[in-house]
Design an enzyme around this catalytic site. Sequence first.
Site, PDB file in Angstrom:
ATOM      1  N   TYR A   1     -12.295  -8.162   5.711  1.00 13.11           N
ATOM      2  CA  TYR A   1     -10.959  -8.116   4.955  1.00 13.11           C
ATOM      3  C   TYR A   1     -10.677  -9.377   4.630  1.00 13.11           C
ATOM      4  CZ  TYR A   1      -6.448  -7.746   2.850  1.00 13.11           C
ATOM      5  OH  TYR A   1      -5.602  -7.659   2.254  1.00 13.11           O
TER       6      TYR A   1
ATOM      7  N   TYR B   1       0.861  -1.084   0.143  1.00 10.17           N
ATOM      8  CA  TYR B   1       0.004   0.043   0.093  1.00 10.17           C
ATOM      9  C   TYR B   1       0.791   1.427  -0.086  1.00 10.17           C
ATOM     10  CZ  TYR B   1      -3.406  -3.562   1.093  1.00 10.17           C
ATOM     11  OH  TYR B   1      -4.102  -4.635   0.884  1.00 10.17           O
TER      12      TYR B   1
ATOM     13  N   LYS C   1      -1.467 -16.795   7.219  1.00  4.97           N
ATOM     14  CA  LYS C   1      -0.543 -15.972   8.070  1.00  4.97           C
ATOM     15  C   LYS C   1       0.538 -17.061   8.981  1.00  4.97           C
ATOM     16  CE  LYS C   1      -2.334 -11.630   7.591  1.00  4.97           C
ATOM     17  NZ  LYS C   1      -3.715 -11.242   7.071  1.00  4.97           N
TER      18      LYS C   1
ATOM     19  N   ASP D   1     -13.156 -17.430   7.101  1.00 12.59           N
ATOM     20  CA  ASP D   1     -11.890 -16.877   6.820  1.00 12.59           C
ATOM     21  C   ASP D   1     -11.168 -16.622   8.222  1.00 12.59           C
ATOM     22  OD1 ASP D   1      -9.432 -15.417   6.435  1.00 12.59           O
ATOM     23  OD2 ASP D   1     -10.489 -13.978   5.015  1.00 12.59           O
TER      24      ASP D   1
END
Length: 432
Positions: free
Chosen positions: A148, A20, A278, A249
Amino acid sequence: MQTNWPELLQFDQQHIWHPYAKMPSLATIIGVQKTEGSIITLANNQTLIDGMSSWWACIHGYNHPVIKQAMHAQIEQMPHIMFGGLTHQPAIELAQRLVKLTPNGLDKVFFSDSGSVAMEVAIKMALQYWISLNKPQKKHLLTVRNGYHGDTFATMAVCDPDNGMHAMFNNTLTQHYFAPAPQMGFDKASDNQDIKAFEALLSQHHQTIAAVAIEPIVQGAGGMRFYRPDYLTQLNQLCQKYNVLLIADEIATGFGRTGRLFACEWANITPDILCLGKALTGGNLTLAATLATTNVSQTISQGSSGLLMHGPTFMANPLACATAVASIDLLLSSPWKQNIQRIEKHLIHALQPLNDQPGIKESRVLGAIGVIELEQADLGEEIQKVAVQEGVWLRPFGKLIYTMPAYNIPQTQLQQLTDGMVSAIKTVLSLK
Ligand SMILES: *Cc1c(COP(=O)(O)O)cnc(C)c1O
């Protein structure tokens, strides 16, 4: 040989995109020499206490000797082999652990390289499930605001449409349904307005909905929001009532972060499809997994194509799988639950005094996640800078200053971490 850091950083700024970020980069990018445990050593030899676990991933801290040893052994044996038509022990051993540890009934495993792709695969499974049942009109997803789920195109379409990082793509993304976000609060009583709004959408559109996609208990990058297990229990029942699949998720929450091995356990549910990433390798290599029930896999297999149409080049990379096996075994042999409770207790103690201070909306803690939500969204960069001066690594975004340390962070370092975090916030907000 001496590293010429100024030169390297100059090249970095001119040529390498960061997450980003602008090109050339406007933000200060800090060089890192090495890591050990919860300590990051910078190019200038300064050390920082790590408050981020490299985005939820490095749950055992950095350079854990047990994981390093497993990685070395696998490098000697076989760093990589294609997975089409071939298999290997690390993938099988990892799948055995995932099937055993995740909620009952999730016994089919698909490996991929990143969380976003694990979610893409989950969405593909859900769509293919309904195509196989001759209901191709069930092709939309229902999700909640503040979610997200990744940066790829299918996953962007289920991220929060307004405050997410992808609003500019809205008119090229597949249109899905968005229910209001679950009310905030892990153990707050609720009037259930949120679940009623969710059911209203589901009852109206279920004939075109393939699946509900949601982050269980903790909404991560979409707002660091915690919600009550009962919402998830009811949501799961509604998915069954209206005949849509449930995709959980757990890319951020998986492997203990909330105090349960998987956040679905708080509500005692088994989703149809579960995404992991992750912390799967303890943050040492990139690897993700999508698990499904036998119902999902059988239905897809009985369809006209029968094949699940996905197959990444580096699928089930042996080095990554062996690393994940070592990380999971290390986690399970450690007192991880006590560690999460210890961190939770400390975070509550350290962050609660900031409540009711001017400029601070609230502090909240769940498991090994501590969040300070500010009133103002543009102070993150300044707070990060002061935190680094205080010897602490944080990566605020928007109004959120937050930490999710490694589970085995020593108590003295945990204290330094929250001291630095609180002090940086107070300095920037000019609080006493
Ligand atoms: C980080 C994250 C993803 C995306 O994972 P990547 O590895 O960054 O692609 C998806 N869902 C959730 C809940 C996440 O926290």
